[in-house]
Design a protein around this motif. Structure first.
Motif, short mmCIF file in Angstrom:
data_model
loop_
_atom_site.label_atom_id
_atom_site.label_comp_id
_atom_site.label_asym_id
_atom_site.label_seq_id
_atom_site.Cartn_x
_atom_site.Cartn_y
_atom_site.Cartn_z
N THR A 1 0.85 -1.19 0.00
CA THR A 1 0.00 0.00 0.00
C THR A 1 0.88 1.23 0.00
OG1 THR A 1 -1.71 -1.16 1.24
CG2 THR A 1 -1.80 1.24 1.23
N ARG A 2 0.74 2.06 -1.03
CA ARG A 2 1.55 3.27 -1.13
C ARG A 2 0.88 4.40 -0.35
NH1 ARG A 2 2.23 8.07 -3.82
NH2 ARG A 2 4.31 8.52 -4.67
N ILE A 3 1.65 5.05 0.52
CA ILE A 3 1.13 6.19 1.27
C ILE A 3 2.11 7.36 1.13
CG2 ILE A 3 -0.04 4.72 2.95
CD1 ILE A 3 2.24 5.40 4.93
N GLU A 4 1.62 8.55 1.39
CA GLU A 4 2.50 9.71 1.51
C GLU A 4 2.90 9.82 2.98
OE1 GLU A 4 3.86 12.06 -0.72
OE2 GLU A 4 3.27 10.44 -2.09
N GLN A 5 4.19 9.81 3.24
CA GLN A 5 4.66 9.83 4.61
C GLN A 5 5.61 11.01 4.83
OE1 GLN A 5 4.30 9.57 7.55
NE2 GLN A 5 4.82 7.49 8.27
N ARG A 6 5.65 11.45 6.05
CA ARG A 6 6.57 12.52 6.43
C ARG A 6 8.01 12.08 6.20
NH1 ARG A 6 8.09 13.72 12.65
NH2 ARG A 6 9.41 15.57 12.37
N GLU A 7 8.82 12.92 5.59
CA GLU A 7 10.26 12.67 5.47
C GLU A 7 10.98 13.57 6.47
OE1 GLU A 7 13.97 12.61 2.27
OE2 GLU A 7 11.97 13.17 1.59
N ILE A 8 11.93 12.99 7.18
CA ILE A 8 12.66 13.71 8.23
C ILE A 8 14.11 13.91 7.80
CG2 ILE A 8 13.42 13.62 10.63
CD1 ILE A 8 11.02 11.77 11.19
N ASP A 9 14.60 15.13 7.92
CA ASP A 9 15.99 15.43 7.60
C ASP A 9 16.87 14.81 8.70
OD1 ASP A 9 18.52 16.48 7.19
OD2 ASP A 9 17.79 18.48 6.66
N THR A 10 17.56 13.74 8.37
CA THR A 10 18.36 13.02 9.37
C THR A 10 19.53 13.86 9.85
OG1 THR A 10 17.75 10.98 8.23
CG2 THR A 10 19.47 10.82 9.89
N ASN A 11 20.12 14.66 8.96
CA ASN A 11 21.22 15.52 9.38
C ASN A 11 20.74 16.57 10.39
OD1 ASN A 11 23.67 14.61 8.16
ND2 ASN A 11 22.84 15.23 6.17
N ARG A 12 19.49 17.04 10.23
CA ARG A 12 18.94 17.97 11.22
C ARG A 12 18.81 17.27 12.57
NH1 ARG A 12 14.13 18.24 13.15
NH2 ARG A 12 13.10 17.13 11.44
N LEU A 13 18.33 16.01 12.55
CA LEU A 13 18.23 15.25 13.80
C LEU A 13 19.59 15.08 14.45
CD1 LEU A 13 15.72 12.30 13.23
CD2 LEU A 13 15.33 14.46 14.41
N ILE A 14 20.60 14.73 13.64
CA ILE A 14 21.94 14.52 14.17
C ILE A 14 22.49 15.80 14.78
CG2 ILE A 14 24.34 14.06 13.48
CD1 ILE A 14 23.21 12.01 11.47
N ASP A 15 22.26 16.91 14.10
CA ASP A 15 22.76 18.19 14.59
C ASP A 15 22.10 18.57 15.93
OD1 ASP A 15 24.29 20.69 14.21
OD2 ASP A 15 22.30 21.61 14.08
#
Length: 393
Positions: free
Chosen positions: A293-307
């Motif tokens: 099932t294809r859904i639109e999901q939130r994408e999270i900037d991993t570099n922002r999380l790391i920072d």
């Protein structure tokens, strides 16, 4: 004194050894039709051939499942089948995808051998793995005099099937059938779930470590990390929204304060496609089955999380997306990475390039940790140590 537990059927039978060697040589030369015909001819002639485990292994390594299935179907013992032979042959057929035939053989055999506990246990387990929940419960309940070494496992399986709750790996876990596939459930109960990943992440933890986990599943890694070092700061990212209530329940059941974000670990903040599979392990940014099932999901900037989070340990199990993500992350403050690669999804070249990118950043491959496609990279240089002398945000 006890003798050996298993004695191959061809011992003391030079003719059987010779025929098996001949068939093996044909398979090694990729002369599979000739090998199958020679095998059938020997079985028809009453040759006491052992079960063809080695030949099946050769065929499976060559991805020739059809020939392996034919070989497994055709084998028959020289005399009457024993319950042990039936159980082994059924398990092999089941693993080769011939599930209906495997279960049919077991049902007939259990009717003929009602006191054969090994047969009954095999049938119940395969019914569970086939997703036949109610039939598996009935089959387990009907097993006569469950052996002591299997009684606890059977008890845990029955509780998991009835209540969707299990005690495994030292945790109390919610395991709803819609989320946790039977194979994973069995791995949890037997203590064999993500063993290499858990050991790689928990071994060598230091006071003050901060762990970022990408791909949380049902929360086992975070629970293991928290048990290994109570008070550890853990931030989890899981892309599959179906898993969120299960993760939160498992954290609550075990008093784990790990933080959870639901979204796809990516390289920017926004939206992206995500494909939800019935087996959550197969879910990912690329579809792997037609029923996804294809859904639109939130994408999270991993570099922002790391920072913002400043992890010292990074754990990744993101079903092939590690190839696109890892080389583009800012990892200056990270001293350990535990990553599961996925050779069924990514090419050897892609995986090798990702490994090379980590080595170029000063990580070393620690072969004392990890196993198979789970690799552990470590470094303890002054740069990572001084960066994390700052107080946590």
């Amino acid at each position: 004194m006890r003798g050996p537990r298993h004695r191959p059927a061809h011992r003391g039978s030079p003719a059987a050894v010779e025929i098996s060697t001949e068939i093996g040589a044909l398979l090694e030369r990729n002369e599979r039709p000739q090998a199958l015909e020679r095998f059938r001819e020997a079985i028809r002639g009453g040759a006491p051939l052992p079960y063809p485990d080695d030949h099946l292994k050769t065929l499976r390594a060559a991805n020739d499942t059809d020939s392996a299935r034919a070989l497994a179907r055709d084998w028959a013992p020289q005399g009457a089948w024993t319950p042990g032979q039936i159980a082994h042959a059924a398990k092999v057929l089941f693993d080769l995808g011939d599930r209906e035939q495997a279960l049919h053989r077991l049902a007939e055999a259990c009717a003929r051998h009602p006191r054969a506990r090994g047969l009954a246990l095999t049938r119940a387990r395969l019914l569970m793995l086939d997703g036949q929940r109610d039939a598996a419960i009935a089959a387990y309940e009907a097993i006569p005099d469950i052996p002591a070494k299997r009684a606890r496992e059977v008890s845990l399986i029955l509780r998991a099937l009835r209540e969707e709750r299990v005690t495994a790996l030292g945790f109390e876990l919610s395991v709803p059938a819609r989320v946790v596939p039977p194979g994973m459930l069995l791995g949890l109960i037997r203590g064999r779930y993500e063993t290499a990943e858990r050991h790689g992440a928990t071994n060598g933890l230091r006071p003050g470590d901060r762990v970022l986990e990408l791909g949380t599943g049902i929360g086992i890694m975070a629970l293991s990390l928290f048990r290994a070092q109570p008070g550890l700061d853990i931030l989890c990212v899981e892309a599959n929204p179906v898993l969120e209530p299960v993760i939160r329940e498992n954290f609550a059941l075990n008093g784990c304060p790990a933080k959870l974000e639901i979204g796809v670990a990516g390289l920017k903040d926004g939206q992206t496609a995500f494909h939800v599979e019935a087996n959550f392990h197969a879910s990912g940014t690329a579809p792997r089955a037609t029923q996804a099932t294809r859904i639109e999901q939130r994408e999270i900037d991993t570099n922002r999380l790391i920072d913002g989070f400043r992890p010292t340990v990074l754990v990744l199990d993101i079903e092939g997306s590690e190839i696109a993500l890892l080389p583009r992350l800012t990892l200056d403050g990270v001293r350990r990475i535990v990553v599961e690669f996925h050779p069924a999804i990514n090419t050897a070249q892609e995986i090798s390039q990702t490994v090379a990118s980590l080595l170029a950043q000063g990580f070393l491959l620690d072969l004392r940790q990890g196993k198979g496609q789970v690799l552990v990279f470590d470094r303890g240089d002054e740069r990572t140590e001084t960066m994390h002398e700052r107080p946590a945000p």
